[in-house]
Design a protein around this motif. Structure first.
Motif, PDB file in Angstrom:
ATOM      1  N   SER A 158      37.851  68.701  -9.009  1.00  0.00           N
ATOM      2  CA  SER A 158      37.640  67.349  -8.478  1.00  0.00           C
ATOM      3  C   SER A 158      36.745  67.346  -7.239  1.00  0.00           C
ATOM      4  N   TYR A 159      36.056  66.209  -7.055  1.00  0.00           N
ATOM      5  CA  TYR A 159      35.114  66.040  -5.951  1.00  0.00           C
ATOM      6  C   TYR A 159      35.310  64.670  -5.322  1.00  0.00           C
ATOM      7  N   LEU A 160      34.895  64.568  -4.063  1.00  0.00           N
ATOM      8  CA  LEU A 160      34.870  63.287  -3.370  1.00  0.00           C
ATOM      9  C   LEU A 160      33.454  63.065  -2.845  1.00  0.00           C
ATOM     10  N   ALA A 161      32.872  61.928  -3.174  1.00  0.00           N
ATOM     11  CA  ALA A 161      31.501  61.622  -2.771  1.00  0.00           C
ATOM     12  C   ALA A 161      31.478  60.367  -1.915  1.00  0.00           C
ATOM     13  N   VAL A 162      30.597  60.361  -0.922  1.00  0.00           N
ATOM     14  CA  VAL A 162      30.384  59.177  -0.100  1.00  0.00           C
ATOM     15  C   VAL A 162      28.878  58.889  -0.064  1.00  0.00           C
ATOM     16  N   SER A 163      28.536  57.631   0.142  1.00  0.00           N
ATOM     17  CA  SER A 163      27.124  57.255   0.174  1.00  0.00           C
ATOM     18  C   SER A 163      26.889  56.169   1.205  1.00  0.00           C
ATOM     19  N   ILE A 164      25.656  56.104   1.678  1.00  0.00           N
ATOM     20  CA  ILE A 164      25.220  55.040   2.568  1.00  0.00           C
ATOM     21  C   ILE A 164      23.843  54.575   2.094  1.00  0.00           C
ATOM     22  N   ASN A 165      23.640  53.282   2.107  1.00  0.00           N
ATOM     23  CA  ASN A 165      22.328  52.749   1.737  1.00  0.00           C
ATOM     24  C   ASN A 165      21.892  51.720   2.775  1.00  0.00           C
ATOM     25  N   ALA A 166      20.596  51.589   2.944  1.00  0.00           N
ATOM     26  CA  ALA A 166      20.048  50.641   3.916  1.00  0.00           C
ATOM     27  C   ALA A 166      18.708  50.141   3.402  1.00  0.00           C
ATOM     28  N   GLY A 167      18.403  48.886   3.744  1.00  0.00           N
ATOM     29  CA  GLY A 167      17.140  48.323   3.288  1.00  0.00           C
ATOM     30  C   GLY A 167      16.955  46.901   3.752  1.00  0.00           C
ATOM     31  N   LEU A 168      16.181  46.145   2.978  1.00  0.00           N
ATOM     32  CA  LEU A 168      15.852  44.762   3.310  1.00  0.00           C
ATOM     33  C   LEU A 168      16.162  43.852   2.138  1.00  0.00           C
TER      34      LEU A 168
END
Length: 310
Positions: free
Chosen positions: A124-134
């Motif tokens: 098992s794995y745990l993933a996190v993400s962040i996104n930014a834009g307009l």
């Protein structure tokens, strides 16, 4: 054609589109929520960029979604996203671009994202993400009639956007939670859609892949979306994959929409088609709010020749 007749025709087209929303039994604000598409089970990254870590190959994905074919100004959406794995840190980075249009209104978004996963145990794995834009919103009222004070002022707004995602996954299932569009202020408050496209949207997702026999796999999946002031919507789907090459599925959305989905996966290429239609009595007995959706993907790099089913 005289200019006044042309302007009247444009105004009539906008009014006609709004009437079509009413005929289908949905309020405009509820119908035009954040961008959605029926083939989410094959490409969830625009909803939750942490999902990009489930594929070790790079990919380029495109989707076109068109509603009420043949009617000028009918809703049409375009989506493109690319993903590049960073294997050395169990990460991924990419870009998501989408454009959503209806009549005189248009919303365009550009987001870059980064995702990072950690291994919890052997499976098992745990993933996190962040996104930014307009996020850009326009409503060109002046094209209806620039001489009419009611339609004189266009709306043009651009605001920054930021989002987050988290996903727990194994080789055969995943669970995710994300807020890909998190804005401090509303965008498009003058919109006839009551700004519902530009509120913070929260998504819960899940899917699992199970073997029916040696050649057939079955994948149930769900995507639940919520925004303040907009009814919660759940997508529930089931897809059968034959020899990893052909997928046949069905999707039901709780706002009384159903879809049939077909996909083909051959040597890194994916082609998908979805046909969505209303199931309420007003749809079946009269105007059918049909939507056509076509997707095309290409996977490259490590594992690209293997079929990606989860």
């Amino acid at each position: 054609m005289k200019k006044s007749d042309h302007n009247n025709k444009k105004r009539f087209a906008v009014i006609y589109l709004l009437l079509l929303f009413a005929v289908t039994g949905n309020k405009v604000a509820a119908q035009q929520k954040a961008f959605n598409y029926t083939q989410y089970m094959d490409n969830l990254t625009p909803f939750n960029p942490a999902y990009s870590l489930l594929d070790k190959a790079g990919s380029i994905n495109a989707l076109v979604r068109k509603q009420w074919v043949g009617i000028d100004g009918a809703p049409v959406s375009y989506l493109i996203n690319g993903n590049l794995p960073i294997e050395s840190i169990n990460g991924a980075a990419g870009l998501i671009v989408f454009d959503d249009q209806i009549a005189i209104e248009r919303q365009t978004e550009l987001n870059a994202y980064f995702a990072k996963g950690i291994q919890l145990d052997q499976e098992s794995y745990l993933a996190v993400s962040i996104n930014a834009g307009l996020r850009n919103y326009t409503a060109n009222y002046s094209i209806l009639d620039a001489t009419d004070p009611t339609f004189r002022n266009d709306v043009r707004e651009t605001k920054p956007n930021i989002g987050f995602g988290i996903m727990y996954y194994t080789d055969w299932y995943y669970l995710g939670l994300s807020v890909p569009e998190l804005s401090v202020t509303s965008l498009g408050t003058a919109s006839v859609q009551n700004a519902s496209n530009f509120r913070n949207h929260y998504y819960f997702s899940g899917a699992l892949l199970t073997d029916i026999n040696e050649d057939i796999k079955f994948k149930p999946a769900t995507l639940i979306s919520y925004a303040k002031g907009v009814p919660m919507t759940a997508d529930i789907s089931g897809t059968f994959y034959m020899k990893g090459a052909i997928g046949l599925g069905i999707n039901y959305r709780t706002d009384k929409e159903m879809s049939g989905i077909m996909s083909i996966n051959i040597r890194g290429f994916h082609v998908g088609y979805g046909y969505q239609f209303g199931t309420s009595s007003t749809n079946l007995g009269g105007f059918n709010n049909a939507t056509h959706e076509v997707s095309l993907s290409y996977r490259f790099g490590k594992g690209a020749m293997d079929s990606k089913l989860l």
